[in-house]
Design a protein around this motif. Sequence first.
Motif, PDB file in Angstrom:
ATOM      1  N   GLY A  95      19.379 -16.654   3.176  1.00 60.51           N
ATOM      2  CA  GLY A  95      18.734 -15.718   1.988  1.00 60.51           C
ATOM      3  C   GLY A  95      17.578 -15.060   2.820  1.00 60.51           C
ATOM      4  O   GLY A  95      16.775 -14.424   1.754  1.00 60.51           O
ATOM      5  N   ALA A  96      17.212 -15.236   3.969  1.00 57.79           N
ATOM      6  CA  ALA A  96      15.895 -14.548   4.157  1.00 57.79           C
ATOM      7  C   ALA A  96      16.128 -12.868   4.124  1.00 57.79           C
ATOM      8  O   ALA A  96      17.106 -12.406   4.379  1.00 57.79           O
ATOM      9  N   GLY A  97      15.100 -12.139   3.456  1.00 60.37           N
ATOM     10  CA  GLY A  97      15.227 -10.768   3.545  1.00 60.37           C
ATOM     11  C   GLY A  97      15.738 -10.384   2.199  1.00 60.37           C
ATOM     12  O   GLY A  97      15.906  -9.245   2.086  1.00 60.37           O
ATOM     13  N   GLU A  98      16.324 -11.183   1.601  1.00 61.97           N
ATOM     14  CA  GLU A  98      17.063 -10.833   0.071  1.00 61.97           C
ATOM     15  C   GLU A  98      16.062 -10.414  -1.126  1.00 61.97           C
ATOM     16  O   GLU A  98      14.689 -10.899  -0.995  1.00 61.97           O
ATOM     17  N   SER A  99      16.329  -9.630  -1.739  1.00 62.11           N
ATOM     18  CA  SER A  99      15.451  -9.093  -2.929  1.00 62.11           C
ATOM     19  C   SER A  99      15.198 -10.282  -3.820  1.00 62.11           C
ATOM     20  O   SER A  99      16.179 -11.306  -4.105  1.00 62.11           O
ATOM     21  N   SER A 100      14.110 -10.130  -4.234  1.00 62.42           N
ATOM     22  CA  SER A 100      13.639 -11.376  -5.357  1.00 62.42           C
ATOM     23  C   SER A 100      14.448 -11.114  -6.709  1.00 62.42           C
ATOM     24  O   SER A 100      14.967 -10.320  -6.790  1.00 62.42           O
ATOM     25  N   ASP A 101      14.652 -12.458  -7.307  1.00 62.32           N
ATOM     26  CA  ASP A 101      15.295 -12.243  -8.521  1.00 62.32           C
ATOM     27  C   ASP A 101      14.798 -11.465  -9.612  1.00 62.32           C
ATOM     28  O   ASP A 101      15.459 -10.661 -10.348  1.00 62.32           O
ATOM     29  N   ALA A 102      13.526 -11.235  -9.486  1.00 63.38           N
ATOM     30  CA  ALA A 102      12.797 -10.337 -10.542  1.00 63.38           C
ATOM     31  C   ALA A 102      13.391  -8.700 -10.542  1.00 63.38           C
ATOM     32  O   ALA A 102      13.776  -8.065 -11.172  1.00 63.38           O
ATOM     33  N   VAL A 103      13.447  -8.329  -8.982  1.00 61.84           N
ATOM     34  CA  VAL A 103      14.063  -6.934  -8.824  1.00 61.84           C
ATOM     35  C   VAL A 103      15.308  -6.719  -9.127  1.00 61.84           C
ATOM     36  O   VAL A 103      15.798  -5.784  -9.678  1.00 61.84           O
ATOM     37  N   ILE A 104      16.169  -8.043  -8.609  1.00 57.68           N
ATOM     38  CA  ILE A 104      17.500  -7.918  -9.068  1.00 57.68           C
ATOM     39  C   ILE A 104      17.860  -7.737 -10.572  1.00 57.68           C
ATOM     40  O   ILE A 104      18.606  -7.240 -11.221  1.00 57.68           O
ATOM     41  N   ALA A 105      17.055  -8.558 -11.412  1.00 57.05           N
ATOM     42  CA  ALA A 105      17.021  -8.754 -13.016  1.00 57.05           C
ATOM     43  C   ALA A 105      16.600  -7.291 -13.511  1.00 57.05           C
ATOM     44  O   ALA A 105      17.407  -6.791 -14.431  1.00 57.05           O
ATOM     45  N   MET A 106      15.616  -6.460 -12.889  1.00 59.87           N
ATOM     46  CA  MET A 106      15.344  -5.120 -13.338  1.00 59.87           C
ATOM     47  C   MET A 106      16.401  -4.283 -13.210  1.00 59.87           C
ATOM     48  O   MET A 106      16.807  -3.347 -13.904  1.00 59.87           O
ATOM     49  N   GLU A 107      17.219  -4.296 -11.861  1.00 59.60           N
ATOM     50  CA  GLU A 107      18.273  -3.444 -11.959  1.00 59.60           C
ATOM     51  C   GLU A 107      19.285  -3.748 -12.645  1.00 59.60           C
ATOM     52  O   GLU A 107      20.244  -2.880 -12.943  1.00 59.60           O
ATOM     53  N   ILE A 108      19.845  -5.118 -12.939  1.00 59.29           N
ATOM     54  CA  ILE A 108      20.749  -5.373 -14.026  1.00 59.29           C
ATOM     55  C   ILE A 108      20.429  -4.837 -15.361  1.00 59.29           C
ATOM     56  O   ILE A 108      21.476  -4.366 -15.889  1.00 59.29           O
TER      57      ILE A 108
END
Length: 319
Positions: A95-108
């Motif tokens: 999972g190195a370099g993956e977006s943070s959960d916060a960024v993913i949550a905002m896009e969701i």
Amino acid sequence: MKSENNQQLSQTQPPHHEDEIDLRELFSILWKGKWIIIGVTFIFAIASVGYALYLPNEYKATAVLQPNESGTGGKLASLAGQFGGLASMAGINLGAGESSDAVIAMEIMKSWGFAEEFINKHNIAVELFAAEGWDQSKKKLIIDDDLYNEATETWVREAPKGKTVEPSSWELFEEFKERLSISQDKDTGLVSVSVTHYSPEIAKEWVDMLTKDINKLMKDRALEEANQNIQYLEEQFKSTSYAELRAMFSELIQEQHKSKMLAQVSDEYVFKAVSAAKTPEEKDKPKRALLVIIAVILGGIISVFIVFLMNFLKNNKHN
């Protein structure tokens, strides 16, 4: 000879006075048309005041949230440096370099799918699509009778071409995203979630529900992912006899169990409330004074154009 040269020079040079704009003439034209300018500007001003007063107030509720990175399911990334090489050999992505959960949550939260589920879950289609104002004295939402019949609880709007009487999922999403605002401060990393609505109470309520729902969604996703990872890692642990790989799998399994535990402990899985939403007391829009100022300026510009156009047509007619 000298006079001839001067005569030739004067003939080759264009008369500047014909090309120059006579400011006195322009002011004269404007002065003659001053009543047109005053009248048109006045009409725009009166119309803008009426329009501004007609527009209902809208209120904005905002929650300030802190991304809770310690509670995410990204613990595998912290082991990328230690086991990256071995993991790649074993076909595992840490999972190195993956977006943070916060960024993913905002896009969701900005997505059509999330909006559709949110609207259906909380049954807010009427408040979202048919509301047209807020009765402050009665603390009651004003519903547009041309869109929705409250007595029969049915949609009665005249459906646009290709649409049904009941608003489609896409129409509701279009309205929803106009009322939702999500942003992140680049310096502090804090996330602001805002909802604008005719009802200050509904605006605050929707912000609370959005925060709760996205935390639950991300928590459920993390738990499901952790369970799948544990199952896969345990299978890999059993299938290899290499001590280094077994040590790596054991460490990764422990981290996944920690992620599960952290997810189960707190409901604020991806966002912690720094400043919870409050019921707004002052309207956010419309900006009535600004509307009137813009209309007056626009009226002035149009009236000046009309005066010059009338003068131009008048001169052409005489010529």
